[in-house]
Enzyme design. Sequence first.
Site, PDB file in Angstrom:
ATOM      1  N   THR A  76     -66.765 -47.055 -27.284  1.00 46.06           N
ATOM      2  CA  THR A  76     -67.805 -47.571 -27.592  1.00 46.06           C
ATOM      3  C   THR A  76     -67.790 -49.090 -27.671  1.00 46.06           C
ATOM      4  O   THR A  76     -68.363 -50.091 -27.119  1.00 46.06           O
ATOM      5  CB  THR A  76     -68.486 -47.148 -28.923  1.00 46.06           C
ATOM      6  OG1 THR A  76     -68.556 -45.624 -28.496  1.00 46.06           O
ATOM      7  CG2 THR A  76     -69.964 -47.754 -29.211  1.00 46.06           C
ATOM      8  N   ASN A 158     -69.083 -37.742 -18.117  1.00 39.85           N
ATOM      9  CA  ASN A 158     -68.741 -36.972 -19.248  1.00 39.85           C
ATOM     10  C   ASN A 158     -69.376 -35.749 -19.345  1.00 39.85           C
ATOM     11  O   ASN A 158     -68.898 -34.796 -19.843  1.00 39.85           O
ATOM     12  CB  ASN A 158     -68.814 -37.992 -20.584  1.00 39.85           C
ATOM     13  CG  ASN A 158     -70.064 -38.419 -20.835  1.00 39.85           C
ATOM     14  OD1 ASN A 158     -70.596 -39.420 -20.040  1.00 39.85           O
ATOM     15  ND2 ASN A 158     -71.025 -38.160 -22.089  1.00 39.85           N
ATOM     16  N   HIS A 208     -59.076 -40.952 -28.426  1.00 37.82           N
ATOM     17  CA  HIS A 208     -59.249 -39.473 -28.865  1.00 37.82           C
ATOM     18  C   HIS A 208     -59.834 -38.789 -27.547  1.00 37.82           C
ATOM     19  O   HIS A 208     -60.066 -37.423 -27.495  1.00 37.82           O
ATOM     20  CB  HIS A 208     -60.219 -39.371 -29.833  1.00 37.82           C
ATOM     21  CG  HIS A 208     -61.602 -39.510 -29.568  1.00 37.82           C
ATOM     22  ND1 HIS A 208     -62.721 -38.761 -29.445  1.00 37.82           N
ATOM     23  CD2 HIS A 208     -62.377 -40.833 -29.408  1.00 37.82           C
ATOM     24  CE1 HIS A 208     -63.780 -39.206 -29.200  1.00 37.82           C
ATOM     25  NE2 HIS A 208     -63.642 -40.528 -29.010  1.00 37.82           N
ATOM     26  N   THR A 247     -57.290 -57.383 -37.967  1.00 35.46           N
ATOM     27  CA  THR A 247     -55.828 -56.776 -38.074  1.00 35.46           C
ATOM     28  C   THR A 247     -55.735 -55.683 -37.290  1.00 35.46           C
ATOM     29  O   THR A 247     -56.418 -54.747 -37.265  1.00 35.46           O
ATOM     30  CB  THR A 247     -55.557 -56.317 -39.246  1.00 35.46           C
ATOM     31  OG1 THR A 247     -55.622 -57.663 -40.202  1.00 35.46           O
ATOM     32  CG2 THR A 247     -54.297 -55.821 -39.669  1.00 35.46           C
ATOM     33  N   CYS A 333     -79.692 -33.212 -29.653  1.00 34.27           N
ATOM     34  CA  CYS A 333     -80.812 -33.198 -30.450  1.00 34.27           C
ATOM     35  C   CYS A 333     -81.054 -34.907 -30.738  1.00 34.27           C
ATOM     36  O   CYS A 333     -80.232 -35.518 -31.417  1.00 34.27           O
ATOM     37  CB  CYS A 333     -80.010 -32.766 -31.787  1.00 34.27           C
ATOM     38  SG  CYS A 333     -80.315 -31.139 -32.175  1.00 34.27           S
TER      39      CYS A 333
HETATM   40  C1  LIG Z   1     -66.709 -40.516 -25.345  1.00 33.12           C
HETATM   41  C2  LIG Z   1     -67.105 -41.454 -24.459  1.00 33.12           C
HETATM   42  C3  LIG Z   1     -67.450 -42.731 -24.929  1.00 33.12           C
HETATM   43  C4  LIG Z   1     -67.319 -43.110 -26.479  1.00 33.12           C
HETATM   44  O1  LIG Z   1     -65.883 -43.383 -26.675  1.00 33.12           O
HETATM   45  P1  LIG Z   1     -65.702 -43.645 -28.466  1.00 33.12           P
HETATM   46  O2  LIG Z   1     -64.262 -43.991 -28.090  1.00 33.12           O
HETATM   47  O3  LIG Z   1     -66.075 -42.175 -28.954  1.00 33.12           O
HETATM   48  O4  LIG Z   1     -66.278 -44.806 -28.944  1.00 33.12           O
HETATM   49  C5  LIG Z   1     -67.947 -43.675 -23.926  1.00 33.12           C
HETATM   50  N1  LIG Z   1     -68.026 -43.464 -22.649  1.00 33.12           N
HETATM   51  C6  LIG Z   1     -67.563 -42.115 -22.249  1.00 33.12           C
HETATM   52  C7  LIG Z   1     -67.939 -41.778 -20.757  1.00 33.12           C
HETATM   53  C8  LIG Z   1     -67.144 -41.102 -22.986  1.00 33.12           C
HETATM   54  O5  LIG Z   1     -67.020 -39.866 -22.567  1.00 33.12           O
END
Ligand SMILES: *Cc1c(COP(=O)(O)O)cnc(C)c1O
Length: 409
Positions: A76, A158, A208, A247, A333
């Site tokens: 993000t 995604n 993640h 940091t 939602c």
């Molecule tokens: C998960 C995702 C994000 C957001 O990533 P974060 O590290 O959770 O902020 C942005 N773009 C795509 C395509 C994602 O799958």
Amino acid sequence: MAVKLPIYLDNNATTRCDERVVETMLPYFTGKFGNAASRNHQFGWEAEEAVDIAREQAAALIGAGPKEIIWTSGSTESNNLAIKGAARMYAKEGAQRGHIVTVSIEHKAVLDPCKRLQTEGFDVTYLDPGPDGVITAAMVEEALREDTLLVTIMWANNEIGTVNEIREIGALCKERGILFHTDATQWVGKMPTDVEKDNIDLLSWSGHKIYGPKGVGALYVRRRKPRVRLEPIFDGGGHERGMRSGTINVTGVVGFGKACDICRNEMAEEGRRLRTLRDKLESDITGQLDGVEINGHKDKRLPNTSNISFAWVEGESLLMGMKEVAVSSGSACTSASLEPSYVLKNLGVGDELAHSSIRFGLGRWTTEEEIDYVVDKIVHSVRHLRKMSPLYEMHQEGIDLSTVEWAHH
Ligand SMILES: *Cc1c(COP(=O)(O)O)cnc(C)c1O
């Protein structure tokens, strides 16, 4: 052997941290807790050295140089920094500050920064994909203008896993001197990436989603041909070449680097394994149920993702019937109401079918036994729900539902 429940098939939302990643991170919470910006002592040097190794690991995964990696808090932030940072840096004077091209089925972390820029005088074109979800270079070419300064298009979606023509789009932008950013959150770590061959100027990815920790990500910022400059979002200590003050999250970055390293070594094999399992999931479901639609392009797709619509059942009821399986539905939602996914909607999937869609995201620890269990569960749930569905009954009697004139209340 009985499978362990619940089963996690929502790896496009987040992934479990790999034990090897956690192990690499641990010393940096306690003994090696230094600030990577402390230049006067052992603690600082140790932290800086660890961050440098992680920079090499992250860069190696995408064919970049270590100095081209900017640490962030996740995709993000990387997307915000890339899009707003580039637009504001290269903005033209006056009311018409420049043109940006993106796509209507991007993640909100791209769409919302673009919307913000519209309030600042930028003009944004939102391309719509065809029914297969793929964005081609030809579609982008048609949208380019004299005043286009940035194209931002995700590498893989995604929700449906479809893969866009990134290398070709990159080449097009390069030819015209337009900056090209890609949200590669779902692509990097699963598929080979080379920012040189793929003609990319800015690339976002996140810890993640690649079996690393949450709250850490990276932005690739090209340093030569061209040297890309970004207006920072945070002002402060001037870390990360002045583009991202604050940091450095040393533990997170160490984990991110290790996660990149594991992906680089294992993604080819992992991809083959997951593709086989994903294809089995789809063929086992379509082999047993009618009225099943796979959303998005069948081949131009990530190996781990499957998005399936089940006609004549209600999505929420279907999910309720398989509570021990963690998946995402085609409904989101928003403000307390259940809206169909804007991604599926923009592909032309009807509201009904979008609501009855499920996204499966397979991952590093998905097993064949789990897939068998999930298929069984879904086939039973769908059959059960359809037994109670008047629509399904009409369909079986040969009534074409699209021609039925419904009474309005
Ligand atoms: C998960 C995702 C994000 C957001 O990533 P974060 O590290 O959770 O902020 C942005 N773009 C795509 C395509 C994602 O799958």
